[in-house]
Design a protein around this motif. Structure first.
Motif, PDB file in Angstrom:
ATOM      1  N   SER A 196       1.112  -0.887  -0.240  1.00  0.00           N
ATOM      2  CA  SER A 196       0.077   0.111  -0.213  1.00  0.00           C
ATOM      3  C   SER A 196       1.010   0.896   0.239  1.00  0.00           C
ATOM      4  N   ARG A 197       2.016   1.173   0.790  1.00  0.00           N
ATOM      5  CA  ARG A 197       2.932   2.666   0.780  1.00  0.00           C
ATOM      6  C   ARG A 197       3.025   2.511  -0.338  1.00  0.00           C
ATOM      7  N   GLY A 198       3.932   1.986  -1.337  1.00  0.00           N
ATOM      8  CA  GLY A 198       4.482   1.565  -2.906  1.00  0.00           C
ATOM      9  C   GLY A 198       2.917   1.983  -3.828  1.00  0.00           C
ATOM     10  N   ALA A 199       2.066   1.636  -3.823  1.00  0.00           N
ATOM     11  CA  ALA A 199       0.972   2.730  -4.328  1.00  0.00           C
ATOM     12  C   ALA A 199       0.780   3.614  -4.083  1.00  0.00           C
ATOM     13  N   ASN A 200       0.950   4.537  -2.769  1.00  0.00           N
ATOM     14  CA  ASN A 200       0.428   5.833  -1.906  1.00  0.00           C
ATOM     15  C   ASN A 200       1.910   6.487  -3.177  1.00  0.00           C
ATOM     16  N   LEU A 201       2.786   6.270  -3.153  1.00  0.00           N
ATOM     17  CA  LEU A 201       3.973   6.874  -3.943  1.00  0.00           C
ATOM     18  C   LEU A 201       3.702   6.803  -4.641  1.00  0.00           C
ATOM     19  N   GLN A 202       3.098   5.681  -5.939  1.00  0.00           N
ATOM     20  CA  GLN A 202       2.950   5.894  -7.012  1.00  0.00           C
ATOM     21  C   GLN A 202       1.965   6.514  -7.698  1.00  0.00           C
ATOM     22  N   ALA A 203       1.138   7.155  -6.741  1.00  0.00           N
ATOM     23  CA  ALA A 203       0.032   7.783  -6.768  1.00  0.00           C
ATOM     24  C   ALA A 203       0.297   9.726  -6.726  1.00  0.00           C
ATOM     25  N   THR A 204       0.951   9.519  -5.600  1.00  0.00           N
ATOM     26  CA  THR A 204       1.196  11.310  -5.291  1.00  0.00           C
ATOM     27  C   THR A 204       1.868  11.401  -6.591  1.00  0.00           C
ATOM     28  N   ALA A 205       3.006  10.243  -7.194  1.00  0.00           N
ATOM     29  CA  ALA A 205       3.894  10.788  -8.220  1.00  0.00           C
ATOM     30  C   ALA A 205       3.185  11.338  -9.437  1.00  0.00           C
ATOM     31  N   THR A 206       2.117  10.087  -9.814  1.00  0.00           N
ATOM     32  CA  THR A 206       1.499  10.426 -10.812  1.00  0.00           C
ATOM     33  C   THR A 206       0.927  11.480 -11.341  1.00  0.00           C
ATOM     34  N   GLN A 236      12.277  13.490  -3.711  1.00  0.00           N
ATOM     35  CA  GLN A 236      12.383  14.524  -2.922  1.00  0.00           C
ATOM     36  C   GLN A 236      10.967  14.800  -2.322  1.00  0.00           C
ATOM     37  N   TYR A 237       9.960  14.928  -2.585  1.00  0.00           N
ATOM     38  CA  TYR A 237       8.708  15.555  -2.412  1.00  0.00           C
ATOM     39  C   TYR A 237       7.563  14.443  -2.687  1.00  0.00           C
ATOM     40  N   VAL A 238       7.713  13.260  -3.303  1.00  0.00           N
ATOM     41  CA  VAL A 238       6.985  12.185  -3.295  1.00  0.00           C
ATOM     42  C   VAL A 238       6.986  11.633  -2.102  1.00  0.00           C
ATOM     43  N   PHE A 239       7.971  11.587  -1.824  1.00  0.00           N
ATOM     44  CA  PHE A 239       8.385  10.896   0.085  1.00  0.00           C
ATOM     45  C   PHE A 239       7.959  11.922   0.442  1.00  0.00           C
ATOM     46  N   GLU A 240       7.820  12.498   0.909  1.00  0.00           N
ATOM     47  CA  GLU A 240       7.899  13.830   1.500  1.00  0.00           C
ATOM     48  C   GLU A 240       6.301  14.236   1.950  1.00  0.00           C
ATOM     49  N   GLN A 241       5.676  14.249   0.947  1.00  0.00           N
ATOM     50  CA  GLN A 241       4.408  14.287   0.750  1.00  0.00           C
ATOM     51  C   GLN A 241       3.792  13.012   1.662  1.00  0.00           C
ATOM     52  N   ASN A 242       4.318  10.988   1.690  1.00  0.00           N
ATOM     53  CA  ASN A 242       3.993  10.899   2.398  1.00  0.00           C
ATOM     54  C   ASN A 242       4.558  10.618   3.817  1.00  0.00           C
ATOM     55  N   LEU A 245       7.941   1.441 -10.372  1.00  0.00           N
ATOM     56  CA  LEU A 245       6.784   1.656 -10.680  1.00  0.00           C
ATOM     57  C   LEU A 245       6.278   0.174 -10.620  1.00  0.00           C
ATOM     58  N   GLY A 246       7.027  -1.218 -11.008  1.00  0.00           N
ATOM     59  CA  GLY A 246       7.510  -2.136 -11.280  1.00  0.00           C
ATOM     60  C   GLY A 246       7.227  -2.412 -12.333  1.00  0.00           C
ATOM     61  N   LYS A 247       7.173  -3.821 -13.428  1.00  0.00           N
ATOM     62  CA  LYS A 247       7.741  -4.398 -14.907  1.00  0.00           C
ATOM     63  C   LYS A 247       8.036  -3.316 -15.657  1.00  0.00           C
ATOM     64  N   GLY A 248       9.619  -3.159 -14.859  1.00  0.00           N
ATOM     65  CA  GLY A 248      10.916  -2.544 -15.523  1.00  0.00           C
ATOM     66  C   GLY A 248      10.436  -0.482 -15.400  1.00  0.00           C
ATOM     67  N   LYS A 249       8.983  -0.259 -15.407  1.00  0.00           N
ATOM     68  CA  LYS A 249       8.715   1.293 -15.385  1.00  0.00           C
ATOM     69  C   LYS A 249       9.060   2.028 -13.664  1.00  0.00           C
ATOM     70  N   MET A 250       9.445   3.314 -14.828  1.00  0.00           N
ATOM     71  CA  MET A 250       9.966   4.381 -13.356  1.00  0.00           C
ATOM     72  C   MET A 250       8.559   5.361 -14.012  1.00  0.00           C
ATOM     73  N   ILE A 251       8.562   6.312 -12.796  1.00  0.00           N
ATOM     74  CA  ILE A 251       8.330   8.016 -13.322  1.00  0.00           C
ATOM     75  C   ILE A 251       9.330   8.677 -13.003  1.00  0.00           C
ATOM     76  N   ASP A 252       9.441   9.353 -13.274  1.00  0.00           N
ATOM     77  CA  ASP A 252      11.108  10.389 -13.321  1.00  0.00           C
ATOM     78  C   ASP A 252      10.847  11.977 -13.967  1.00  0.00           C
ATOM     79  N   SER A 253      11.734  12.909 -13.332  1.00  0.00           N
ATOM     80  CA  SER A 253      11.305  13.765 -14.044  1.00  0.00           C
ATOM     81  C   SER A 253      13.404  14.082 -14.547  1.00  0.00           C
ATOM     82  N   VAL A 284       8.238  15.900 -15.654  1.00  0.00           N
ATOM     83  CA  VAL A 284       7.470  14.228 -15.421  1.00  0.00           C
ATOM     84  C   VAL A 284       6.749  13.002 -16.280  1.00  0.00           C
ATOM     85  N   VAL A 285       7.640  12.635 -16.042  1.00  0.00           N
ATOM     86  CA  VAL A 285       6.949  10.989 -17.503  1.00  0.00           C
ATOM     87  C   VAL A 285       6.966   9.844 -16.891  1.00  0.00           C
ATOM     88  N   ILE A 286       6.010   9.405 -17.394  1.00  0.00           N
ATOM     89  CA  ILE A 286       6.771   7.687 -16.622  1.00  0.00           C
ATOM     90  C   ILE A 286       7.130   6.820 -18.605  1.00  0.00           C
TER      91      ILE A 286
END
Length: 182
Positions: A65-75, A99-105, A150-158, A163-165
């Motif tokens: 659930s933490r991973g899902a929350n981080l992904q939701a914040t990032a997206t 830093q922002y994504v983790f801080e929001q969590n 994000l799993g399955k070889g994907k990431m979200i980054d800037s 900011v893209v996947i």
């Protein structure tokens, strides 16, 4: 969990007291008592095993659930522009985004990609899960980019496109390692 272990120890302690009391009783009674003691010991061990399984399951569920929350914040930041040194509002650089994504969590991370790498627990790529960090560079001493895995070889980054996947593995950079934030 500690309370259950104390209760299990209390049961074993009580069984020991009864064992001492029954020393003076005839052989057949002792045999029955020993069979009961063995069965109760097995029940206690099964109880401990069950509690351990439940605890491990809850820890795994929390991590998912933490991973899902981080992904939701990032997206929610998708499409924001890349801005060198930026940490939010108008745009991000790579480590500013993580830093922002983790801080929001509720989790504090250092500012730069290298500092984030140094401050987090290294993991093997095969153990990477949604919400872990993936770092890029010549080696672990020269990290220049970070993304949220994000799993399955994907990431979200800037990066230059904002900011893209995207795929972790690309010809323009080299993965230097994965880490997990404690």
């Amino acid at each position: 969990m500690p309370r259950l272990l104390r209760n299990c120890n209390n049961v074993v302690s009580e069984l020991q007291k009864w064992s001492d009391i029954l020393k003076d009783i005839n052989y057949e009674t002792k045999e029955v008592f020993l069979m009961v003691k063995i069965k109760l010991s097995k029940i206690v061990l099964l109880g401990i095993a069950l509690v351990t399984m439940i605890f491990v399951s809850q820890v795994q569920s929390h991590a998912a659930s933490r991973g899902a929350n981080l992904q939701a914040t990032a997206t929610t930041q998708l499409g924001k522009p890349y801005m060198y040194g930026a940490t939010g509002d108008k745009g991000f650089d790579c480590s500013g985004l993580t830093q922002y994504v983790f801080e929001q969590n509720g989790i504090n991370l250092p500012r730069t990609a290298q500092e984030q790498f140094n401050a987090t627990k290294r993991i093997r790529a095969v153990h990477a899960k949604k919400g872990d960090l993936v770092f890029f560079g010549k080696n672990t001493k020269s990290i220049y980019h970070v993304g949220l895995y994000l799993g399955k070889g994907k990431m979200i980054d800037s990066q230059l496109r904002g900011v893209v996947i995207e795929n972790v593995h690309a010809p323009w950079w080299k993965v230097a390692g994965y880490t997990r934030v404690a």
